[in-house]
Design a protein around this motif. Structure first.
Motif, PDB file in Angstrom:
ATOM      1  N   SER A  61       0.875  -1.258  -0.060  1.00 32.19           N
ATOM      2  CA  SER A  61       0.065   0.007  -0.059  1.00 32.19           C
ATOM      3  C   SER A  61       0.663   1.185  -0.178  1.00 32.19           C
ATOM      4  O   SER A  61       0.627   2.206  -0.618  1.00 32.19           O
ATOM      5  N   ASP A  66       0.751   5.518  -2.459  1.00 37.95           N
ATOM      6  CA  ASP A  66       0.311   6.658  -1.883  1.00 37.95           C
ATOM      7  C   ASP A  66       0.566   8.020  -2.967  1.00 37.95           C
ATOM      8  O   ASP A  66      -0.484   8.586  -3.120  1.00 37.95           O
ATOM      9  N   LEU A 112      -1.326   7.710  -6.251  1.00 41.15           N
ATOM     10  CA  LEU A 112      -2.688   8.004  -6.234  1.00 41.15           C
ATOM     11  C   LEU A 112      -3.003   9.514  -5.856  1.00 41.15           C
ATOM     12  O   LEU A 112      -3.864   9.986  -6.572  1.00 41.15           O
ATOM     13  N   GLU A 113      -2.093  10.192  -5.026  1.00 36.55           N
ATOM     14  CA  GLU A 113      -2.265  11.541  -4.977  1.00 36.55           C
ATOM     15  C   GLU A 113      -1.873  12.249  -6.124  1.00 36.55           C
ATOM     16  O   GLU A 113      -2.695  13.230  -6.716  1.00 36.55           O
ATOM     17  N   ASP A 173      -4.548  -3.208  -2.057  1.00 41.12           N
ATOM     18  CA  ASP A 173      -5.130  -1.956  -1.605  1.00 41.12           C
ATOM     19  C   ASP A 173      -6.425  -1.652  -2.304  1.00 41.12           C
ATOM     20  O   ASP A 173      -6.383  -1.044  -3.227  1.00 41.12           O
ATOM     21  N   ARG A 195      -7.934   1.093  -2.010  1.00 38.94           N
ATOM     22  CA  ARG A 195      -7.990   2.569  -2.252  1.00 38.94           C
ATOM     23  C   ARG A 195      -7.817   2.652  -4.056  1.00 38.94           C
ATOM     24  O   ARG A 195      -8.277   3.477  -4.547  1.00 38.94           O
ATOM     25  N   THR A 196      -6.991   1.691  -4.553  1.00 39.44           N
ATOM     26  CA  THR A 196      -6.398   1.676  -5.952  1.00 39.44           C
ATOM     27  C   THR A 196      -7.709   1.311  -6.785  1.00 39.44           C
ATOM     28  O   THR A 196      -7.581   1.357  -8.133  1.00 39.44           O
ATOM     29  N   ARG A 197      -8.646   0.683  -6.349  1.00 44.14           N
ATOM     30  CA  ARG A 197      -9.784   0.183  -7.361  1.00 44.14           C
ATOM     31  C   ARG A 197     -10.611   1.286  -7.914  1.00 44.14           C
ATOM     32  O   ARG A 197     -11.018   0.825  -8.995  1.00 44.14           O
ATOM     33  N   LEU A 198     -10.814   2.398  -7.306  1.00 42.67           N
ATOM     34  CA  LEU A 198     -11.341   3.246  -7.832  1.00 42.67           C
ATOM     35  C   LEU A 198     -12.529   3.168  -8.750  1.00 42.67           C
ATOM     36  O   LEU A 198     -13.485   2.466  -8.249  1.00 42.67           O
TER      37      LEU A 198
END
Length: 298
Positions: free
Chosen positions: A177, A181, A184-185, A214, A216-219
């Protein structure tokens, strides 16, 4: 199971690859259930050697909603086979058949303002709307538009009447993960800039590993390749994916060789008596052997 066998003049090939389309379908369903995000099934490089058309159909049957390939030619092949699902091609080399791709309804992934303008010009000539997924660079340094050209990229897309931007995406590098970071930002920054240019794209970044480790990465979408073909994204935490391919061959000769004898082109000297088996496989059989296997003692 379907079998891909190298043709021979003596009948059944001694080496063959069996491919389970049912496994591709079930792996797609498993990943879709885990990600809870639409799945783009990546079937580039001939479906990673498994057959692009049949792999694509199996993945769609398992719940994938669209397909991804590297080149326009790969995408056109799928269209000619009668596949109607959305297809994205993202390697737009200089002589890529853009016009034919657009005529087949292929989505394209330009990574420079010049590519956007070229696609827009071809689409205008054909009197069609080109559907685009803009790729941006966020730290992998493999492909995608560099950050210094984002504003020009988005402006070129927003100003062209013959294109419609459906997505904004990137490639992620890393296996944990913390690796994701900064990318993604960076993607979020690109998305904000795109919106200020009047674009409203969906976002996607994750391939099999990132999508697994992670959430978060699936968007808005995940692009899955390896996992659909049975490769566990994290080996020490298997998801229960099914093996897709099985390679089999037949031993053509067996011989016992004494210690001290020299074997093969590399002149390996045996330090113990060995029983050697000759397998009919190699570059002449269409299969490259990249690793020298240790010899078993007789």
């Amino acid at each position: 199971m379907e079998t891909c066998a190298r043709p021979t003049t003596w009948g059944v090939a001694p080496s063959h690859l069996s491919v389970s389309l049912e496994a591709i379908q079930s792996n797609t369903a498993l990943m879709l259930g885990m990600c809870r995000t639409p799945v783009m099934a990546v079937v580039k490089a001939g479906g990673f050697g498994m057959g692009a058309v049949r792999a694509a159909r199996a993945a769609l049957a398992g719940g994938a909603s669209e397909l991804g390939v590297a080149t326009c030619s790969e995408a056109i092949e799928l269209r000619r086979a009668g596949i109607t699902a959305p297809i994205l091609a993202w390697v737009l080399h200089e002589d890529a058949p853009i016009a034919e791709a657009l005529s087949c309804g292929i989505r394209l992934a330009p990574s420079s303002p010049a590519q956007v303008r070229h696609i827009a010009a071809v689409a205008a000539q054909q009197q069609v709307i080109a559907e685009l997924e803009l790729e941006v660079e966020t730290g992998m340094h493999r492909s995608g538009c560099p950050q210094t050209h984002w504003q020009e990229l988005f402006r070129a897309a927003a100003d062209a009447d013959s294109v419609q931007v459906l997505g904004l995406w990137t490639h992620l590098a890393g296996t944990i993960s913390e690796h994701f970071d900064e990318p993604l930002e960076c993607l979020a920054e690109a998305a904000a800039l795109a919106e200020r240019s009047g674009l409203r794209p969906r976002l996607h970044a994750a391939a099999s590993v990132a999508a697994t480790v992670d959430p978060r990465t699936r968007l808005d979408l995940v692009r899955l390749g390896a996992s659909l073909f049975g490769i566990e994204p994290v080996r020490d935490r298997p998801l229960g994916l099914n093996a897709v391919a099985r390679w089999e061959t037949r031993v053509s000769q067996v011989r016992d060789v004494a210690v001290g004898e020299v074997v093969g082109y590399d002149r390996v000297v045996l330090d113990h008596p060995s029983r050697l088996a000759l397998l009919p496989v190699g570059y002449a059989d269409g299969i490259l052997v990249a690793q020298r296997w240790p010899m078993a003692a007789g």
